[in-house]
Enzyme design. Structure first.
Site, mmCIF file in Angstrom:
data_model
loop_
_atom_site.group_PDB
_atom_site.id
_atom_site.type_symbol
_atom_site.label_atom_id
_atom_site.label_comp_id
_atom_site.label_asym_id
_atom_site.label_seq_id
_atom_site.Cartn_x
_atom_site.Cartn_y
_atom_site.Cartn_z
ATOM 1 N N GLU A 1 3.108 -15.435 -6.651
ATOM 2 C CA GLU A 1 2.640 -14.613 -5.539
ATOM 3 C C GLU A 1 1.171 -14.282 -5.745
ATOM 4 O O GLU A 1 0.812 -13.616 -6.718
ATOM 5 C CB GLU A 1 3.454 -13.321 -5.453
ATOM 6 C CG GLU A 1 2.912 -12.305 -4.455
ATOM 7 C CD GLU A 1 3.533 -10.928 -4.610
ATOM 8 O OE1 GLU A 1 2.896 -9.951 -4.187
ATOM 9 O OE2 GLU A 1 4.644 -10.819 -5.165
ATOM 10 N N LYS B 1 11.905 -6.104 -1.753
ATOM 11 C CA LYS B 1 11.181 -5.719 -2.964
ATOM 12 C C LYS B 1 11.300 -4.205 -3.140
ATOM 13 O O LYS B 1 10.791 -3.448 -2.319
ATOM 14 C CB LYS B 1 9.704 -6.126 -2.824
ATOM 15 C CG LYS B 1 8.831 -5.707 -3.987
ATOM 16 C CD LYS B 1 7.407 -6.208 -3.794
ATOM 17 C CE LYS B 1 6.517 -5.207 -3.127
ATOM 18 N NZ LYS B 1 5.097 -5.614 -3.132
#
Length: 214
Positions: free
Chosen positions: A41, A130
């Protein structure tokens, strides 16, 4: 979406690249990939991140999923998708972001903290949620508490996830964990140690591998 969920369940680990600039992203990413990390990411708060995402996607090909983090606005979705991001990661629940991502058929790991936010993110179409910032909220104990009434939601604890925490989170039902500084250390800074990164990455991968679905 199913491809992202499958990758999270298989590899159990997302490496978060965040720095003052993206000049070391490629070097660090190659070390991470060599250690077995397949989900990367790159945060859009890092200057140069879109170009880095594109370069990493081309360099790693189908052997890795390179996503964009810190996606907060629909315009960020466009920027990330144009750069070739395979998935998006947000810090918060923004329905407009999830809507735009759905229009572009790009899966989202949506940031949330409370049970209400987690449920909202899931209902809005997130591929996974998340749970951030997990360490500040209570770590493994908090993950267990929020997962109990939401067992169908794939959770990715993020924020202060250290090597010693990986087993606890995965054993408590997280689909994967995401790590930034505890994993990357100083590797993204000028003069940072890539050999030390390789060691840490190997340790994280080994910890996560004990909980793969394969």
């Amino acid at each position: 979406m199913k491809d992202l969920q499958a990758a999270l369940a298989e590899h159990r680990l997302v490496a978060i690249l965040r720095a003052a600039d993206a000049s070391r992203f490629a070097d660090a990413a190659m070390v991470l990939h060599a250690a077995g990390i397949r989900l990367l990411e790159a945060t859009l708060t890092t200057p140069g991140a879109p170009a880095a995402i594109n370069a990493l996607r081309l360099a790693l090909g189908e052997d890795a999923l390179v996503g964009a983090g810190s996606v907060r606005e629909p315009s960020d979705v466009d920027t990330a998708v144009d750069a070739g991001a395979a998935y998006l990661v947000t810090p918060t629940v923004n329905p407009a972001v999830l809507e735009r991502a759905a229009e572009l058929d790009t899966p989202v790991i949506c940031g949330a903290l409370t049970p209400t936010e987690i449920d909202q993110a899931w209902r809005l179409g997130a591929a996974a949620v998340k749970v951030f910032p997990i360490a500040a909220a209570g770590g493994v104990a908090y993950l267990r508490a929020v997962r109990a009434p939401l067992p169908d939601v794939p959770l990715v604890p993020t924020g202060g996830v250290h090597l010693a925490d990986v087993e606890g989170y995965l054993r408590s039902g997280a689909i994967a964990v995401a790590a930034a500084t505890p994993l990357l250390g100083d590797a993204l800074t000028s003069g940072g140690s890539l050999p030390d990164l390789a060691t840490r990455a190997g340790e994280f991968v080994a910890a996560a591998a004990r909980f793969t679905t394969t």
